[in-house]
Design a protein around this motif. Structure first.
Motif, PDB file in Angstrom:
ATOM      1  N   PRO A 163     -32.128   2.431  38.585  1.00 41.56           N
ATOM      2  CA  PRO A 163     -31.013   3.370  38.728  1.00 41.56           C
ATOM      3  C   PRO A 163     -30.692   4.045  37.397  1.00 41.56           C
ATOM      4  O   PRO A 163     -30.950   3.491  36.330  1.00 41.56           O
ATOM      5  CB  PRO A 163     -29.857   2.481  39.181  1.00 41.56           C
ATOM      6  CG  PRO A 163     -30.191   1.131  38.638  1.00 41.56           C
ATOM      7  CD  PRO A 163     -31.687   1.047  38.655  1.00 41.56           C
ATOM      8  N   ASP A 164     -30.117   5.249  37.477  1.00 39.01           N
ATOM      9  CA  ASP A 164     -29.707   5.927  36.253  1.00 39.01           C
ATOM     10  C   ASP A 164     -28.359   5.376  35.791  1.00 39.01           C
ATOM     11  O   ASP A 164     -27.644   4.714  36.537  1.00 39.01           O
ATOM     12  CB  ASP A 164     -29.622   7.436  36.474  1.00 39.01           C
ATOM     13  CG  ASP A 164     -28.561   7.805  37.480  1.00 39.01           C
ATOM     14  OD1 ASP A 164     -27.455   8.164  37.058  1.00 39.01           O
ATOM     15  OD2 ASP A 164     -28.834   7.705  38.694  1.00 39.01           O
ATOM     16  N   ILE A 194     -22.576   3.164  36.171  1.00 35.76           N
ATOM     17  CA  ILE A 194     -21.189   3.263  35.702  1.00 35.76           C
ATOM     18  C   ILE A 194     -20.240   3.408  36.887  1.00 35.76           C
ATOM     19  O   ILE A 194     -19.259   2.684  36.976  1.00 35.76           O
ATOM     20  CB  ILE A 194     -21.032   4.465  34.734  1.00 35.76           C
ATOM     21  CG1 ILE A 194     -21.758   4.175  33.417  1.00 35.76           C
ATOM     22  CG2 ILE A 194     -19.546   4.766  34.486  1.00 35.76           C
ATOM     23  CD1 ILE A 194     -21.880   5.392  32.507  1.00 35.76           C
ATOM     24  N   TYR A 195     -20.544   4.321  37.800  1.00 32.02           N
ATOM     25  CA  TYR A 195     -19.642   4.557  38.928  1.00 32.02           C
ATOM     26  C   TYR A 195     -19.703   3.444  39.963  1.00 32.02           C
ATOM     27  O   TYR A 195     -18.721   3.196  40.660  1.00 32.02           O
ATOM     28  CB  TYR A 195     -19.907   5.927  39.535  1.00 32.02           C
ATOM     29  CG  TYR A 195     -19.459   7.027  38.580  1.00 32.02           C
ATOM     30  CD1 TYR A 195     -18.115   7.215  38.322  1.00 32.02           C
ATOM     31  CD2 TYR A 195     -20.391   7.807  37.922  1.00 32.02           C
ATOM     32  CE1 TYR A 195     -17.710   8.179  37.420  1.00 32.02           C
ATOM     33  CE2 TYR A 195     -19.986   8.764  37.021  1.00 32.02           C
ATOM     34  CZ  TYR A 195     -18.636   8.962  36.775  1.00 32.02           C
ATOM     35  OH  TYR A 195     -18.230   9.902  35.894  1.00 32.02           O
ATOM     36  N   LYS A 196     -20.804   2.738  40.037  1.00 31.54           N
ATOM     37  CA  LYS A 196     -20.899   1.572  40.910  1.00 31.54           C
ATOM     38  C   LYS A 196     -19.954   0.480  40.395  1.00 31.54           C
ATOM     39  O   LYS A 196     -19.263  -0.164  41.169  1.00 31.54           O
ATOM     40  CB  LYS A 196     -22.341   1.047  40.958  1.00 31.54           C
ATOM     41  CG  LYS A 196     -22.534  -0.139  41.843  1.00 31.54           C
ATOM     42  CD  LYS A 196     -23.992  -0.573  41.836  1.00 31.54           C
ATOM     43  CE  LYS A 196     -24.189  -1.814  42.660  1.00 31.54           C
ATOM     44  NZ  LYS A 196     -25.564  -2.290  42.644  1.00 31.54           N
TER      45      LYS A 196
END
Length: 89
Positions: free
Chosen positions: A77-78, A83-85
């Protein structure tokens, strides 16, 4: 399966080229012959890796595009997705 296509490239050379390449490549990379042989024999699932600059130098020597020496694709994943996860949890 090997992590890098070094052997594939070398085995495509004729006998004279192959013999010369085994001497020239370590000299150009400024590494020992033993280190070069170790690089050639890294398995795809090994934790061991070749330093990025050495990989790029070999790609240039072998007239390969950037990433052309790799035998497998690394996926993941990027950073922004991670971060948003984390923020959602």
């Amino acid at each position: 399966m090997y992590k890098y296509k070094i052997n594939e490239y070398l085995y495509g050379l004729n006998v004279i080229e192959y013999s010369a390449a085994r001497k020239i490549i370590p000299q150009e990379l400024e590494i020992s012959l033993n280190t070069f042989h170790n690089y050639r024999n890294i398995k795809v699932d090994a934790v061991t890796d070749i330093p990025y600059t050495m990989v790029r130098k070999m790609e240039i020597l072998f007239k390969m595009k950037r990433g052309g020496l790799e035998n497998s694709v690394i996926k993941g994943p990027d950073l922004k997705s991670l971060i948003y996860k984390k923020k959602k949890n």
